[in-house]
Design an enzyme around this catalytic site. Structure first.
Site, PDB file in Angstrom:
ATOM      1  N   ASP A 121      -3.846  -5.031   0.778  1.00  0.00           N
ATOM      2  CA  ASP A 121      -4.167  -4.451   2.071  1.00  0.00           C
ATOM      3  C   ASP A 121      -5.580  -4.918   2.395  1.00  0.00           C
ATOM      4  O   ASP A 121      -6.557  -4.356   1.913  1.00  0.00           O
ATOM      5  CB  ASP A 121      -4.091  -2.918   1.991  1.00  0.00           C
ATOM      6  CG  ASP A 121      -4.467  -2.250   3.299  1.00  0.00           C
ATOM      7  OD1 ASP A 121      -4.827  -2.956   4.265  1.00  0.00           O
ATOM      8  OD2 ASP A 121      -4.425  -1.000   3.349  1.00  0.00           O
ATOM      9  N   GLU A 167      -3.953   1.744  -2.882  1.00  0.00           N
ATOM     10  CA  GLU A 167      -4.068   3.187  -2.624  1.00  0.00           C
ATOM     11  C   GLU A 167      -3.164   3.987  -3.559  1.00  0.00           C
ATOM     12  O   GLU A 167      -2.415   4.860  -3.113  1.00  0.00           O
ATOM     13  CB  GLU A 167      -3.779   3.516  -1.152  1.00  0.00           C
ATOM     14  CG  GLU A 167      -5.005   3.418  -0.273  1.00  0.00           C
ATOM     15  CD  GLU A 167      -4.899   4.223   1.006  1.00  0.00           C
ATOM     16  OE1 GLU A 167      -5.488   5.321   1.054  1.00  0.00           O
ATOM     17  OE2 GLU A 167      -4.246   3.759   1.944  1.00  0.00           O
ATOM     18  N   ASN A 219       0.873  -1.167   0.000  1.00  0.00           N
ATOM     19  CA  ASN A 219       0.000   0.000   0.000  1.00  0.00           C
ATOM     20  C   ASN A 219       0.914   1.222   0.000  1.00  0.00           C
ATOM     21  O   ASN A 219       1.514   1.565   1.021  1.00  0.00           O
ATOM     22  CB  ASN A 219      -0.910   0.004   1.231  1.00  0.00           C
ATOM     23  CG  ASN A 219      -1.830   1.213   1.268  1.00  0.00           C
ATOM     24  OD1 ASN A 219      -1.459   2.314   0.891  1.00  0.00           O
ATOM     25  ND2 ASN A 219      -3.050   1.016   1.746  1.00  0.00           N
ATOM     26  N   TYR A 239      -7.692  -3.863  -2.272  1.00  0.00           N
ATOM     27  CA  TYR A 239      -7.634  -2.868  -1.205  1.00  0.00           C
ATOM     28  C   TYR A 239      -9.009  -2.880  -0.549  1.00  0.00           C
ATOM     29  O   TYR A 239      -9.953  -2.252  -1.024  1.00  0.00           O
ATOM     30  CB  TYR A 239      -7.288  -1.487  -1.762  1.00  0.00           C
ATOM     31  CG  TYR A 239      -7.365  -0.377  -0.734  1.00  0.00           C
ATOM     32  CD1 TYR A 239      -6.778  -0.538   0.521  1.00  0.00           C
ATOM     33  CD2 TYR A 239      -8.017   0.819  -1.003  1.00  0.00           C
ATOM     34  CE1 TYR A 239      -6.860   0.462   1.478  1.00  0.00           C
ATOM     35  CE2 TYR A 239      -8.091   1.828  -0.057  1.00  0.00           C
ATOM     36  CZ  TYR A 239      -7.511   1.648   1.180  1.00  0.00           C
ATOM     37  OH  TYR A 239      -7.585   2.642   2.129  1.00  0.00           O
ATOM     38  N   ASP A 259       2.647   4.663   5.123  1.00  0.00           N
ATOM     39  CA  ASP A 259       2.490   4.111   6.467  1.00  0.00           C
ATOM     40  C   ASP A 259       2.477   2.578   6.453  1.00  0.00           C
ATOM     41  O   ASP A 259       2.431   1.949   7.511  1.00  0.00           O
ATOM     42  CB  ASP A 259       1.250   4.669   7.169  1.00  0.00           C
ATOM     43  CG  ASP A 259       0.006   4.703   6.291  1.00  0.00           C
ATOM     44  OD1 ASP A 259       0.087   4.343   5.096  1.00  0.00           O
ATOM     45  OD2 ASP A 259      -1.066   5.100   6.792  1.00  0.00           O
ATOM     46  N   HIS A 260       2.520   1.986   5.259  1.00  0.00           N
ATOM     47  CA  HIS A 260       2.604   0.527   5.112  1.00  0.00           C
ATOM     48  C   HIS A 260       3.981   0.141   4.590  1.00  0.00           C
ATOM     49  O   HIS A 260       4.591   0.872   3.797  1.00  0.00           O
ATOM     50  CB  HIS A 260       1.576   0.025   4.109  1.00  0.00           C
ATOM     51  CG  HIS A 260       0.151   0.203   4.533  1.00  0.00           C
ATOM     52  ND1 HIS A 260      -0.643  -0.841   4.947  1.00  0.00           N
ATOM     53  CD2 HIS A 260      -0.633   1.309   4.554  1.00  0.00           C
ATOM     54  CE1 HIS A 260      -1.861  -0.396   5.228  1.00  0.00           C
ATOM     55  NE2 HIS A 260      -1.871   0.911   5.007  1.00  0.00           N
ATOM     56  N   ASN A 285      -6.825  -5.020   5.419  1.00  0.00           N
ATOM     57  CA  ASN A 285      -7.311  -4.147   6.490  1.00  0.00           C
ATOM     58  C   ASN A 285      -7.873  -4.892   7.700  1.00  0.00           C
ATOM     59  O   ASN A 285      -8.710  -4.354   8.430  1.00  0.00           O
ATOM     60  CB  ASN A 285      -8.340  -3.146   5.948  1.00  0.00           C
ATOM     61  CG  ASN A 285      -7.712  -1.773   5.746  1.00  0.00           C
ATOM     62  OD1 ASN A 285      -6.967  -1.306   6.599  1.00  0.00           O
ATOM     63  ND2 ASN A 285      -7.989  -1.135   4.618  1.00  0.00           N
TER      64      ASN A 285
END
Length: 265
Positions: A150, A36, A9, A106, A255-256, A152
Site C-alpha cells: 500500500d 496494516e 492491505n 505500508y 477497504d482495500h 498510498n
C-alpha cells in the site's frame, strides 16, 4: 515454475483471518504481502496461516497500528532491510523467495493537509519516498526485485475516480505523484498492474467505508501496487496482473482489495 504474489492491505489480520483463508483457498497465492496487520509479531495468527498452506512468515508488527508481513508457501531468505521510516513504525518487511527479492511497504497515508510545513504526516510520507528513492537508485536493476504494498498514492489520472477533484486531495496531489514517479524511475520499475490495462481504463484497489455500496458510489483509488525491476519484469506472466475487486464486496471486508500477479521463475 509459477509464483503467484499478492499484495493486500487487510486492515487487521486477526479480524480478517477468515477472509484471508477464503481468498487463499480460492486464488492459491504462493506469497501474500500484507499491510496494516495491526498486531505485534507474537499476536500474528501463525496457526491460521499454516492451515492455509503459508507456513513461512516474516512479520514486522506494532501494537494496534501499521504492521506488515510476508506469508509464503516457500522458505523466506533474508533480504536488505531498507528502514525507510524515520518514525520507527513497522512499515517495511522484506525477504527472498524462490530467488526473488520482495520488499513490502505500508507507506504513510499523509494526513489531510498536503503541506509539508503545516502537516508533519505529509512531510513524513514524502520523506519515506525520498529515502526509498535514494536506496533503490543505488541498486542493480538487473537483480530480480519486486516492490509490493500500500504505497498510498494513486499516480495516474485514471487511478482516481475524479482527477481534477483528487488533485487537491492527499493521495493524488502533484507533489505526491512526482515523488512516486521519482521512486519508480530510480530503478526503472514497471508498474505491472497499470501496464496490463489500457491507460484510459479506470482502476482502483481502495474504496472508502463511508459508501454503503462502493460500486455504486464508484469513488475508488489505486493505492496498492506491484512493481518489478528490469531484471524481473520479463518473468511477469502476461495477463496475470489483476485487482480482485470482488473481495471488497465480501462480508466485513478490508477497504482495500488484493492485487495479484504471476511470475515465471
Amino acid at each position: 515454475m509459477s509464483l503467484r504474489i499478492v499484495t493486500w492491505n487487510v486492515n487487521s489480520v486477526r479480524l480478517r483471518a477468515e477472509q484471508v483463508a477464503r481468498f487463499v483457498a480460492e486464488q492459491a497465492p504462493d506469497v501474500l504481502c500484507l499491510q496494516e496487520i495491526k498486531c505485534l509479531p507474537d499476536q500474528f495468527p501463525e496457526a491460521a496461516f499454516r492451515d492455509m498452506g503459508l507456513p513461512h512468515l516474516k512479520v514486522a508488527g506494532q501494537k494496534g497500528w501499521h504492521g506488515v508481513a510476508i506469508a509464503s508457501r516457500h522458505p523466506i531468505a533474508e533480504a536488505p532491510d531498507l528502514a525507510a521510516c524515520r518514525e520507527g513504525h513497522a512499515r517495511c518487511v522484506s525477504g527472498v523467495i524462490q530467488g526473488v527479492e520482495i520488499q513490502n511497504f505500508y507507506i504513510p497515508a499523509g494526513g489531510d493537509i498536503p503541506d509539508r510545513v503545516l502537516n508533519p504526516k505529509f512531510d513524513h510520507k514524502l520523506d519515506f519516498y525520498a529515502r526509498l528513492t535514494r536506496q533503490f537508485a543505488a541498486r542493480d536493476p538487473r537483480a530480480p526485485l519486486l516492490v509490493a504494498g500500500d504505497l498510498n498514492i494513486a499516480p495516474g489520472e485514471n487511478d482516481v475516480w475524479n482527477h481534477r477533484y483528487m488533485s487537491k486531495i492527499v493521495s493524488h496531489t502533484p507533489i505526491e505523484v512526482e515523488a512516486m514517479r521519482a521512486l519508480q524511475a530510480s530503478l526503472a520499475f514497471a508498474d505491472v498492474v497499470r501496464d496490463a490495462h489500457p491507460e484510459d481504463q479506470k482502476l482502483a484497489s481502495w474504496w472508502s467505508y463511508r459508501a454503503a455500496d462502493f460500486r455504486q458510489s464508484n469513488r475508488g483509488l489505486r493505492l496498492d501496487h506491484l512493481w518489478t525491476s528490469p531484471g524481473l519484469t520479463p518473468a511477469v506472466v502476461p495477463g496475470s496482473a489483476r485487482i480482485h475487486e470482488d473481495v471488497r464486496a465480501w462480508e466485513r471486508p478490508s477497504d482495500h482489495a488484493p492485487v495479484a500477479l504471476d511470475l515465471a521463475v
